[in-house]
Design an enzyme around this catalytic site. Structure first.
Site, PDB file in Angstrom:
ATOM      1  N   THR A 385       0.803  -1.218   0.000  1.00 26.89           N
ATOM      2  CA  THR A 385       0.000   0.000   0.000  1.00 26.89           C
ATOM      3  C   THR A 385       0.838   1.271   0.000  1.00 26.89           C
ATOM      4  O   THR A 385       0.315   2.350  -0.277  1.00 26.89           O
ATOM      5  CB  THR A 385      -0.946   0.008   1.204  1.00 26.89           C
ATOM      6  OG1 THR A 385      -0.216  -0.365   2.386  1.00 26.89           O
ATOM      7  CG2 THR A 385      -2.091  -0.970   0.998  1.00 26.89           C
ATOM      8  N   GLU A 386       2.118   1.165   0.320  1.00 25.31           N
ATOM      9  CA  GLU A 386       3.019   2.321   0.246  1.00 25.31           C
ATOM     10  C   GLU A 386       4.439   1.828   0.011  1.00 25.31           C
ATOM     11  O   GLU A 386       4.931   0.984   0.744  1.00 25.31           O
ATOM     12  CB  GLU A 386       3.003   3.151   1.544  1.00 25.31           C
ATOM     13  CG  GLU A 386       1.705   3.851   1.846  1.00 25.31           C
ATOM     14  CD  GLU A 386       1.807   4.737   3.080  1.00 25.31           C
ATOM     15  OE1 GLU A 386       2.923   5.223   3.385  1.00 25.31           O
ATOM     16  OE2 GLU A 386       0.783   4.942   3.752  1.00 25.31           O
TER      17      GLU A 386
END
Length: 532
Positions: A385-386
Site C-alpha cells: 500500500t506504500e
C-alpha cells in the site's frame, strides 16, 4: 531536451530524454513479470493532498489544529491548500488514466463528511458528494478505488471532547463513520482499508461482514507500515532477538492480534507504552519501572476471538531497512516505546540516501519482510500500500534517477518474493503527487509528479519516474528480461553476512533513532513514529 517551465516562480524544470531514463533499460533478471491480474497503482491521503481545509462544511481535524501551531512543522507549513486535490481531482484522474493505473489508494477525511465526528449530529452532504464524484470518475476510467477510512485526520472535536484514541468510545464513533461510508460508497468501493488499530479495525470488519458483505461483495483489510530489521551479527542470538523485537514492535503489535489473537510475545515481555484497565503481570520493563502490572492490556478470550481473523487482506507499507543490535536502556527513561525495545538502529553509510534522514535504499529488506509476513501470518493476501522514496525540496530536477532506481530495485525484490510464494496481489507507489509530508511539511517530496506549491494553481509536472512506472504497468513487470542491470545486486552484499568478527564496525547510528530518543515534539511527531 524537453523544457518544462513553471509559472515564473521556480527555476526551469528539465527532463532530458536519454537512454538512462528508458524503463526498458532497467530489467532485473530473476522475475521479470507479475502474475496475471496483478494490480499496479499509486497512493495519496486526504490531509496530505486535498487542501480545502475549511470549505464546504468540512470540520477541523487534529492535523489542521496541529499544523497551525507555530514551530511544529518545518517552515511552519500547513496542509491548508496542499495540492488543491479537492478542486483538481479530475485533472489528477486524467494523469492516472494516462499512466494506465489499475488502482488508486486514497483516504476519506472523517471531518469532511462528519464535521463533529459524530454521525448522529450532522452529515455533510457536500463532502459525501466530493468522494462520490471522485469514486465514480475513477471507475469510469477503469481505475479501482482502494479507500482508507483513517489516515491520521481525526476530527478535532473528538480529540478535545473525548481525548481521541485513548478513549474506548472512539471505537464506536469510528464504526459509525465507517458504516456511513459503506452505506454511501459501498456499491462502488470493493476494497476498504481501516487503519492500524486492532480494536477499532475489528469492529469495523465485523460491521461490514454482518451488514454489507453479502450485498456489496467487498473486502476489508488493514494497512500496516514496517521497516525490516536485520541482525548486525546473524550468529549472535541477542542481535537476532533484537531484530525480531524491532519487527514486532513495528508491525506485530497490530498484526499479531488480528492474525493470531493476541500481542506478540516480544511485546508482552517488554510490556510497552499502553495504559490498561485489565491487568497482566508486569513484564520485564514494567517491573524495572516499578509498576505492579503490565502497561500492555490483556485481551479476554472473547476479545481474542473477536479480533482474530478480521483481515481479508493485509496492506503493507515499506520504505527502508535497519541493522539492529541489542542495546539496554536504563529504567530512568520511563515508559518510552523506543526505550522498551532495548535495541539500537544502525545504518550502513554506503546505502543510497536521497536526502531524507530516515530513508535509505535497502531493497533486499523488502523481500525479507514479505517472507516474514508469509511465515508469521499464514501467507495472507498482501497489497503493498506504500513504497517510494523522497527527495528534498530544493531539488527541482525532474530527472529523478534515484527514484527510478529505487522502484526498480524494490519492485524486483517484491517479484522475487512472489516467486518465493508470498501472496502479493498488488503494488502501490507512494505517491502520485508531491504533497504535505506531515511534520516535514513540503521539505520532502515523494511524488511521481512535481507540484509547484508556490503557484496558487499547484501545477503538476511529470518526473522521469512517471514514464518509468508507466512502462512497468504496461508490461505487468519489467518489459525485457534479457536486459539485465548489474546494479540489481549492488546493495545486497552485506545482507545475511555475519558481522560477528567486526561487531558494528562501519555502521552508524540511525539519525532517526537519535531523534526518537530525544523525545516527541508533539502530536504529529508521535504519530509519525508509528507510521514509519
Amino acid at each position: 531536451m524537453l523544457l518544462l517551465e513553471t509559472c515564473g516562480q521556480l527555476p526551469p524544470l528539465r527532463v532530458t530524454e536519454d537512454k538512462d531514463h528508458d524503463a526498458s533499460a532497467v530489467s532485473p533478471e530473476d522475475v521479470p513479470c507479475a502474475c496475471s491480474g496483478f494490480s499496479w497503482g499509486v497512493g495519496t491521503s486526504a490531509y496530505q493532498t486535498e487542501g480545502a481545509w475549511n470549505v464546504d462544511g468540512k470540520g477541523m481535524s487534529i492535523w489542521d489544529a496541529f499544523a497551525h501551531k507555530k514551530g511544529k512543522i518545518v517552515a511552519n507549513d500547513t496542509g491548508d491548500a496542499s495540492c488543491e486535490g479537492y478542486y483538481k481531482f479530475k485533472d489528477d484522474i486524467t494523469l492516472m488514466k494516462d499512466m494506465k493505473l489499475n488502482h488508486y489508494r486514497f483516504s476519506i477525511s472523517w471531518p469532511r463528511i462528519l464535521p463533529s465526528g459524530l454521525k448522529s449530529e450532522h452529515i455533510n452532504e457536500k463532502g459525501i458528494k466530493y468522494y462520490d464524484d471522485l469514486i465514480t470518475m475513477l471507475l469510469d476510467n477503469k481505475i479501482t478505488p482502494i479507500v482508507t477510512l483513517y489516515h491520521w485526520d481525526l476530527p478535532q472535536v473528538l480529540q478535545e471532547k473525548y481525548g481521541g484514541w485513548q478513549n474506548v468510545s472512539m471505537v464506536n464513533y469510528f464504526n459509525d463513520f465507517a458504516n456511513l461510508c459503506f452505506e454511501r460508497f459501498g456499491k462502488k468501493v470493493k476494497y476498504w482499508i481501516t487503519f492500524n488499530n486492532p480494536w477499532a479495525h475489528a469492529k469495523v470488519w465485523h460491521t461490514y461482514d454482518m451488514q454489507w458483505r453479502s450485498k456489496q461483495k467487498g473486502l476489508v483489510g488493514i494497512s500496516l507500515t514496517a521497516d525490516w530489521g536485520e541482525p548486525v551479527d546473524i550468529t549472535n542470538q541477542r542481535d537476532i532477538e533484537a531484530a525480531e523485537r524491532y519487527i514486532q514492535f513495528y508491525m506485530g503489535w497490530f498484526a499479531t492480534p488480528i492474525f493470531n489473537g493476541d500481542y506478540p510475545q516480544f511485546c508482552v515481555s517488554a510490556s510497552f507504552i499502553l495504559k490498561c484497565s485489565d491487568l497482566r503481570p508486569p513484564g520485564r520493563k514494567s517491573g524495572q519501572q516499578g509498576l505492579g502490572a503490565s502497561r500492555l492490556p490483556v485481551f479476554s478470550p472473547q476479545e481474542k476471538s473477536y479480533i482474530k481473523g478480521t483481515c481479508d487482506f493485509l496492506g503493507l507499507g515499506h520504505f527502508t531497512t535497519r541493522y539492529v543490535t541489542l542495546k539496554n536502556y536504563p529504567s530512568g527513561l520511563g515508559d518510552s516505546y523506543f526505550a522498551d525495545r532495548d535495541l539500537a538502529e544502525l545504518v550502513d553509510p554506503k546505502w543510497p540516501d536521497p536526502g531524507s534522514e530516515w530513508l535509505y535504499s535497502v531493497p533486499w529488506g523488502f523481500r525479507r519482510l514479505l517472507n516474514f509476513v508469509k511465515t508469521q501470518y499464514g501467507n495472507p493476501m498482501v497489497y503493498v500500500t506504500e513504497n517510494g522514496v523522497s527527495e528534498k525540496m530544493l531539488c527541482t530536477d525532474l530527472c529523478d534517477d534515484w527514484r527510478m532506481q529505487y522502484f526498480k530495485d524494490y519492485i524486483d525484490e517484491m517479484l522475487k518474493a512472489v516467486k518465493d510464494g508470498v501472496n502479493v496481489k498488488g503494488y502501490t507507489a507512494w505517491s502520485l503527487l508531491d504533497n504535505f509530508e506531515w511534520d516535514e511539511g513540503y521539505s520532502e517530496r515523494f511524488g511521481l509528479y512535481y507540484v509547484d506549491f508556490r503557484n496558487k494553481n499547484k501545477p503538476r509536472y511529470p518526473k522521469a519516474s512517471v514514464q518509468f512506472y508507466k512502462r512497468i504497468i504496461s508490461s505487468n513487470g519489467f518489459p525485457n528480461q534479457r536486459e539485465v542491470n548489474s546494479n540489481s545486486t549492488l546493495y545486497q552484499g552485506s545482507a545475511g553476512v555475519s558481522r560477528g568478527q567486526q561487531g558494528s564496525t562501519g555502521l552508524e547510528e540511525s539519525p532517526r533513532e537519535i531523534r526518537n530518543m530525544q523525545g516527541c515534539k508533539g502530536l504529529g511527531q508521535c504519530m509519525m513514529k508509528f507510521r514509519y
